[in-house]
Design an enzyme around this catalytic site. Structure first.
Site, PDB file in Angstrom:
ATOM      1  N   GLU A 106       0.766  -1.227  -0.014  1.00  0.00           N
ATOM      2  CA  GLU A 106       0.077   0.178   0.084  1.00  0.00           C
ATOM      3  C   GLU A 106       0.741   1.259   0.021  1.00  0.00           C
ATOM      4  O   GLU A 106       0.533   2.190  -0.825  1.00  0.00           O
ATOM      5  CB  GLU A 106      -1.014  -0.012   1.400  1.00  0.00           C
ATOM      6  CG  GLU A 106      -2.303  -1.111   1.158  1.00  0.00           C
ATOM      7  CD  GLU A 106      -2.756  -1.245   2.173  1.00  0.00           C
ATOM      8  OE1 GLU A 106      -2.248  -1.487   3.445  1.00  0.00           O
ATOM      9  OE2 GLU A 106      -4.130  -1.158   2.038  1.00  0.00           O
ATOM     10  N   GLU A 126      -3.816  -9.388   3.411  1.00  0.00           N
ATOM     11  CA  GLU A 126      -4.531  -9.087   4.716  1.00  0.00           C
ATOM     12  C   GLU A 126      -5.822 -10.339   4.963  1.00  0.00           C
ATOM     13  O   GLU A 126      -6.291 -10.221   6.125  1.00  0.00           O
ATOM     14  CB  GLU A 126      -5.168  -7.880   4.743  1.00  0.00           C
ATOM     15  CG  GLU A 126      -4.389  -6.694   4.821  1.00  0.00           C
ATOM     16  CD  GLU A 126      -3.478  -6.166   3.652  1.00  0.00           C
ATOM     17  OE1 GLU A 126      -3.462  -6.961   2.621  1.00  0.00           O
ATOM     18  OE2 GLU A 126      -2.827  -5.308   3.612  1.00  0.00           O
TER      19      GLU A 126
HETATM   20  N1  T1G Z   1       4.165  -7.615  11.350  1.00  0.00           N
HETATM   21  C1  T1G Z   1       4.990  -7.950  12.551  1.00  0.00           C
HETATM   22  N2  T1G Z   1       5.946  -9.155  12.469  1.00  0.00           N
HETATM   23  C2  T1G Z   1       6.023  -9.710  11.336  1.00  0.00           C
HETATM   24  C3  T1G Z   1       5.185  -9.358  10.110  1.00  0.00           C
HETATM   25  C4  T1G Z   1       4.348  -8.294  10.220  1.00  0.00           C
HETATM   26  N3  T1G Z   1       3.465  -7.877   9.209  1.00  0.00           N
HETATM   27  N4  T1G Z   1       5.530 -10.402   9.123  1.00  0.00           N
HETATM   28  C5  T1G Z   1       6.488 -11.117   9.691  1.00  0.00           C
HETATM   29  N5  T1G Z   1       6.835 -10.762  10.909  1.00  0.00           N
HETATM   30  C6  T1G Z   1       7.804 -11.461  11.817  1.00  0.00           C
HETATM   31  C7  T1G Z   1       7.324 -12.888  12.005  1.00  0.00           C
HETATM   32  O1  T1G Z   1       6.369 -13.069  13.222  1.00  0.00           O
HETATM   33  C8  T1G Z   1       8.558 -13.445  12.426  1.00  0.00           C
HETATM   34  O2  T1G Z   1       8.828 -13.090  13.938  1.00  0.00           O
HETATM   35  C9  T1G Z   1       9.510 -12.848  11.385  1.00  0.00           C
HETATM   36  O3  T1G Z   1       8.993 -11.338  11.162  1.00  0.00           O
HETATM   37  C10 T1G Z   1      10.052 -13.481  10.323  1.00  0.00           C
HETATM   38  O4  T1G Z   1       8.540 -14.164   9.653  1.00  0.00           O
HETATM   39  C11 T1G Z   1      -2.968  -1.802   6.773  1.00  0.00           C
HETATM   40  C12 T1G Z   1      -3.247  -4.149   7.989  1.00  0.00           C
HETATM   41  C13 T1G Z   1       6.581 -11.553   5.567  1.00  0.00           C
HETATM   42  C14 T1G Z   1       6.315 -13.692   4.102  1.00  0.00           C
HETATM   43  O5  T1G Z   1       0.040 -10.611   6.303  1.00  0.00           O
HETATM   44  O6  T1G Z   1       3.511 -13.501   5.585  1.00  0.00           O
HETATM   45  O7  T1G Z   1      -0.494  -4.675   6.431  1.00  0.00           O
HETATM   46  O8  T1G Z   1       9.366 -15.299  14.842  1.00  0.00           O
HETATM   47  O9  T1G Z   1       9.106 -16.474  10.129  1.00  0.00           O
HETATM   48  O10 T1G Z   1       9.013 -17.107   6.470  1.00  0.00           O
HETATM   49  O11 T1G Z   1      -3.400  -3.153   5.103  1.00  0.00           O
HETATM   50  O12 T1G Z   1       6.262 -13.410   7.768  1.00  0.00           O
HETATM   51  O13 T1G Z   1      11.331 -13.947  14.059  1.00  0.00           O
HETATM   52  O14 T1G Z   1      10.132 -13.285  16.102  1.00  0.00           O
HETATM   53  O15 T1G Z   1       7.340 -15.634   8.683  1.00  0.00           O
HETATM   54  O16 T1G Z   1      10.538 -15.393   5.770  1.00  0.00           O
HETATM   55  C15 T1G Z   1      -0.332  -7.947   6.272  1.00  0.00           C
HETATM   56  C16 T1G Z   1       2.730 -11.447   6.907  1.00  0.00           C
HETATM   57  C17 T1G Z   1      -0.189  -7.225   7.729  1.00  0.00           C
HETATM   58  C18 T1G Z   1       2.557 -10.757   5.873  1.00  0.00           C
HETATM   59  C19 T1G Z   1       7.941 -13.339   5.957  1.00  0.00           C
HETATM   60  N6  T1G Z   1       1.133  -8.607   6.162  1.00  0.00           N
HETATM   61  N7  T1G Z   1       4.023 -12.061   7.519  1.00  0.00           N
HETATM   62  O17 T1G Z   1       7.998 -14.866   6.139  1.00  0.00           O
HETATM   63  O18 T1G Z   1       9.591 -15.436   8.016  1.00  0.00           O
HETATM   64  S1  T1G Z   1      -1.639  -6.497   7.916  1.00  0.00           S
HETATM   65  C20 T1G Z   1       1.143  -9.888   6.247  1.00  0.00           C
HETATM   66  C21 T1G Z   1       4.474 -13.133   6.226  1.00  0.00           C
HETATM   67  C22 T1G Z   1      -1.507  -5.081   6.913  1.00  0.00           C
HETATM   68  C23 T1G Z   1      -2.495  -3.092   6.322  1.00  0.00           C
HETATM   69  C24 T1G Z   1      -2.947  -4.479   6.850  1.00  0.00           C
HETATM   70  C25 T1G Z   1       5.803 -13.787   6.608  1.00  0.00           C
HETATM   71  C26 T1G Z   1       6.776 -13.061   5.445  1.00  0.00           C
HETATM   72  P1  T1G Z   1       9.919 -13.911  14.830  1.00  0.00           P
HETATM   73  P2  T1G Z   1       8.573 -15.499   9.042  1.00  0.00           P
HETATM   74  P3  T1G Z   1       9.466 -15.825   6.322  1.00  0.00           P
END
Ligand code: T1G
Length: 695
Positions: A106, A126
């Site tokens: 975004e 999301e």
């Molecule tokens: N926020 C906080 N921590 C996150 C995070 C996030 N968005 N994404 C990953 N982490 C942390 C995860 O918990 C882990 O922590 C570390 O990073 C490595 O992640 C307004 C409301 C990005 C593809 O849904 O899909 O934006 O265990 O083990 O396999 O519209 O993480 O090391 O302490 O998964 O390489 C939308 C969610 C949010 C993406 C990486 N975004 N993340 O995968 O590593 S809502 C998502 C993932 C939003 C807006 C809306 C995956 C990854 P720790 P990992 P990975």
């Protein structure tokens, strides 16, 4: 912490996000980005701005850990930063490598232009958190890739390689690495070409049949998302694209907040965190040595051994499969090949891939052929004597440092470790049938299992695409032990008047894919019957009898015999209620002197789920599970607990542990022999009285 690195090179301001591991857009990073943008805008020498992240992540989106806390609303919010980009007076280019997801995309879509590496992954996932893009994504993505493709990406939370988005306005150019250099070169081109400030919000939706597209999407999505409100609301938010931009944003915001406050999103966000927390084990750090697993031995070419082998073959790890007889080996290899060929027929594997995987499989009748294996997993008959033989032989032939794993689901892993001279190398790797499909892997930590072996097992789980949960040693580890609680609650319901169909319907309406009695008929009732008879023989002073025994004594083992808890017409797997079972239950109740009564679907669900939760609380108290969310991960990934409920422990906490304990005390008052069954675990009572959450 310096959340961004800011530098100006020949009129190009570079803003590099520095919030590892994935540049999640927490408050600190949001402030830093806005400060850098303001600084660049105010600097006369800056003609153009490049925003970028790391090669792993432009940004993984909004900081999920802030959700539900005041921080999520601290200004500047993500929407504030995006608005600033909308109003920006100099060209801004987003340079993307790695993941660019959710709020990260975004942010990039509010820039004027975007360049990306071929491998970069862009998406708005999301919906997988029970949300919708809340930073303008539902309004900008369709403007950049078209309404139909934008809808598909948002409703399904798709991640798409940048290379496949070239030619759309979302990715203006696919560039090689080093990305920053390419981005700066592109920025200079924009300046020399006098590129306009192409604001995404000013792009019009071009599809003439937009309303028709939305109508089709509404129908398809509603049909496919029974328990989840987010997909349908994603469609409604995207429909806002046909309104003036700011109206569409307002509509998106209303729908986003509705989802943010929904129990389904709370459940999905809990699961996202829980599946990652399960990888964190006290005593295991990134410094713990992990052994290389280059060659695997599997003992037993039956259903489990074959399925286990496929996990490693799929990951490109050679397997030597050992059996006692050639005919059993050939049968096992045949099953593996047929499984691959079936997948190929569905178009999910090519012939070359099938051949590659089969070429990694070798077979043997001799244990000596396992001497070079780094890990051997036994999946032989569930009998301690047989296991003892296997482990003593392995101890004699395996190289030092090899890991000896048992796939046992009911036997004591400490006893098994006692058979060898290297108990520190023994671990339980409990796969779930079908082992090549089910994601859950219970890693059973015996008393002497070394941290190295545990760390290696955790890393291996990720390599073979499994969701690991570490369990201590007890009868049934985490999942099967809780299943006993669930079954006992069901048994009591049958005893006191409920029918198998009433129980199954109530639990399937709650969200289980299949109730316990349809499941029993599918799996075969004779398996549980044999286990009860073995346990009764081993513990004559205890009572393992069950009304299920009467069903089995009547030769009714389930679908395999055409009748079990239900009856089945030839060639049809539909479970039909059977008066014979009704009579067996009535006779059994009479024998026990029990006056049957009615149960509401709500009470059926409460009794079965709270039976699970109470056993889970005991498992926590005994330290068998490290945390409550691990128990949820087990039950969601191995036992079909409905995902939109977040797992048994999460669900109980959403209901309020006080209410759970109160209901259990009511069940105990109504119960007879099972009164101790409904005795709430001390931990539940403590949390219910203190208001603390289960940890
Ligand atoms: N926020 C906080 N921590 C996150 C995070 C996030 N968005 N994404 C990953 N982490 C942390 C995860 O918990 C882990 O922590 C570390 O990073 C490595 O992640 C307004 C409301 C990005 C593809 O849904 O899909 O934006 O265990 O083990 O396999 O519209 O993480 O090391 O302490 O998964 O390489 C939308 C969610 C949010 C993406 C990486 N975004 N993340 O995968 O590593 S809502 C998502 C993932 C939003 C807006 C809306 C995956 C990854 P720790 P990992 P990975």
């Amino acid at each position: 912490m310096n959340y961004v690195n800011y530098a100006v090179v020949d009129g190009v301001a570079c803003i590099v996000f520095q919030n590892p591991p994935v540049n999640s857009l927490g408050h600190g990073l949001r402030v830093a980005i806005l400060q850098a943008l303001d600084q660049a805008e105010a600097a006369p020498e800056v003609q153009v701005v490049v925003m970028t992240g790391s090669d792993r992540a432009f940004s993984g989106g909004a900081d999920i850990t802030e959700f539900g806390t005041p921080k999520a609303a601290w200004h500047p919010t993500l929407r504030d930063v995006i608005t600033a980009l909308d109003e920006y007076t100099k060209p801004v280019i987003a340079a993307i490598d790695g993941v660019c997801l959710g709020g990260g995309l975004e942010l990039a879509m509010a820039a004027h232009y975007r360049v990306a590496t071929e491998r970069a992954m862009l998406g708005l996932p999301e919906v997988k958190l029970g949300l919708l893009p809340g930073g303008g994504g539902t309004q900008r993505l369709p403007r950049l890739v078209g309404l139909e493709r934008g809808l598909d990406m948002i409703v399904n939370g798709l991640k798409v390689e940048a290379g496949k988005l070239a030619g759309t306005l979302l990715v203006d150019r696919v560039v090689d690495t080093p990305l920053q250099e390419a981005a700066i070169a592109y920025a200079r081109e924009c300046v020399s070409a006098g590129s306009v400030l192409r604001r995404t919000r000013d792009i019009k939706i071009a599809e003439p049949d937009a309303q028709a597209l939305l109508q089709v999407a509404r129908r398809n999505v509603a049909a496919a998302s029974k328990h989840f409100p987010a997909p349908s609301l994603c469609v409604e938010a995207v429909a806002g694209c046909l309104l003036p931009f700011d109206e569409g944003l307002k509509q998106e915001r209303v729908l986003f907040m509705q989802l943010m406050n929904s129990p389904e999103s709370a459940a999905l966000r809990h699961v996202f965190a829980a599946e990652r927390a399960a990888l964190k084990v006290p005593g295991i750090t990134s410094a713990t040595v992990k052994r290389d697993i280059r060659r695997v031995g599997v003992i037993g070419a039956g259903t489990m051994g074959g399925g286990i082998s496929m996990n490693f073959l799929n990951a490109g790890i050679p397997v030597t499969l050992l059996e006692a007889e050639q005919v059993a080996l050939e049968r096992g290899v045949g099953i593996i090949r047929r499984n691959y060929e079936n997948t190929m027929k569905k178009g999910r594997l090519t012939q070359a891939q099938v051949d590659d995987r089969m070429s990694l499989l070798s077979t043997t009748l001799k244990y000596d052929d396992l001497s070079s294996a780094d890990l051997v997993i036994e999946a032989v008959f569930e009998d301690m004597g047989v296991k003892e033989n296997v482990f003593r032989t392995l101890d004699a032939v395996l190289k030092p440092g090899a890991i000896l794993a048992t796939n046992t689901s009911t036997l004591d892993v400490n006893t098994i470790a006692g058979f060898v001279n290297r108990p520190q190398d023994v671990v339980g790797l409990h796969f779930f049938s079908p082992a090549n499909v089910m994601k859950l892997l219970e890693i059973v930590r015996a008393d002497q299992t070394s941290p190295e072996v545990l760390a290696t097992s955790l890393a291996l789980a990720k390599t073979i695409g499994k969701q690991p949960v570490v369990s201590g040693v007890c009868d049934g580890f985490i999942g099967n032990r809780m299943l006993n609680g669930y079954r006992a609650a069901g048994e009591e319901l049958l005893l006191h008047g409920a029918s198998p169909a009433q129980i199954d319907h109530a639990l399937e309406d709650f969200g289980f894919a299949m109730g316990p009695y349809r499941m029993g008929d599918l799996a075969g009732l004779d398996i549980g019957w044999a286990v009860r008879k073995r346990r009764q023989a081993e513990n004559p002073h205890l009572d393992f009898s069950s009304v299920a025994d009467r069903i089995c004594e009547a030769g009714r083992y389930g679908q395999k015999t055409g009748a079990g808890w239900y009856r089945y017409e030839t060639g049809n797997r539909q479970a039909l209620e059977d008066p014979v079972v009704t009579q067996i239950l009535a006779d059994y109740r009479k024998e026990k002197g029990i006056e049957p009564r009615q149960f509401s679907p709500k009470e059926i669900v409460e009794r079965c789920v709270f039976g699970l939760v109470n056993e889970g609380a005991h498992i926590l108290e005994e330290g068998i599970a490290l945390r409550a969310s691990d128990i949820d991960v087990v039950y969601l990934n191995g036992y079909g607990f409905p995902l939109h409920r977040g797992g048994p422990m999460h669900y109980a906490q959403q209901l309020g542990l006080y209410n759970v304990v109160r209901a259990m005390r009511r069940f105990a008052r109504q119960s007879d022999k099972a009164a101790e069954f409904w005795q709430p675990a001390d931990l539940l009572v403590q949390c219910a009285e203190s208001g603390e959450a289960l940890k």
